[in-house]
Design an enzyme around this catalytic site. Sequence first.
Site, short mmCIF file in Angstrom:
data_model
loop_
_atom_site.label_atom_id
_atom_site.label_comp_id
_atom_site.label_asym_id
_atom_site.label_seq_id
_atom_site.Cartn_x
_atom_site.Cartn_y
_atom_site.Cartn_z
N TYR A 125 1.64 -3.92 10.42
CA TYR A 125 1.49 -4.48 9.05
C TYR A 125 2.29 -5.82 8.96
CZ TYR A 125 2.07 -4.31 4.08
OH TYR A 125 2.10 -4.70 2.46
N LYS A 128 -3.07 -5.17 9.61
CA LYS A 128 -3.12 -5.48 8.29
C LYS A 128 -2.50 -6.85 8.00
CE LYS A 128 -1.92 -4.04 3.51
NZ LYS A 128 -1.00 -5.15 3.08
#
Length: 320
Positions: free
Chosen positions: A143, A173
């Site tokens: 992330y 992400k």
Amino acid sequence: MASPKKKLQGLVAATITPMTEHGEINFSVIGRYVDYLVEEQGVKNVFVNGTTGEGLSLSISERCQVAEEWVTKGKNKLDQIVIHVGALSLKESQELAQHAAEIGADGIAVIAPFFLKPWNKDVLINFLKEVAAAAPALPFYYYHIPALTGVKIRAEELLDGIQDKIPSFQGLKFSDTDLLDFGQCVDQNRQRQFAFLFGVDEQLLSALVMGATGAVGSTYNYLGKKTKQMLEAFERKDFSSALNHQFCIQRFINFVVKLGFGVSQTKAIMTLVSGIPMGPPRLPLQKASREFTDNAEAKLKSLDFLSCTDLKDGNMEACS
């Protein structure tokens, strides 16, 4: 839920953690929340306990309970449930990763530790490797959100050789506006079948052009249906329609950003649009003002994202 080998793609709602007025988690509405995403927004993938979900404002026990509730209520309804397990403590991240595997989640994601920060790529990968090893059968996603973590290691650099060190690594992400970095992530890893999930909702169309395979975002909780129309237009190469959909979404996001937009305001908008009480955020965040909610409601109606039956002046800027 889907096989853990399935690639995460398409729209992924960054879920909100519903709370009572006293700041306790309101588990009772998560079942309704699942149904709303699937039936009203057409979104069947979720990213739980991330930024939008106030994951780092929850205790470890609370994070586990929230994850369990999403997995339980999402069974046979959601395609993929990815649990964010990032924490400042390696041991806590490992505990959360193990728990995600035990309850049957479809993947885990981790942000960079952001107090005592990794100072280069190798240090960060060593941290991520230890977390991934706690749940080796689960797809692992990084992330990347440097604006909040302060960890400025470029994602392109991080991906170089990462799967050799983290076999379960499956993608990232990417929550940053640096499209050069994102584009190079895609360009230099075309043979690896990574999931490239873009996390800046108002720039998604640009990321799709560069090769994004999906998107994780807060607005897909209540603008998922509209965003899916953009994705469908893009897939059929109707780029003019796709651009119109993106501009429409941008009109709303641009409006609320000028008012002050974050997790608190996302909870207020989701409550308004879905009818499901999301409650206030946990301190130090403050509840969205009534003025914000009223203004956001008027804008949603003017863009035809809500019923316009209460608008006396007509729908002058609706997006078709």
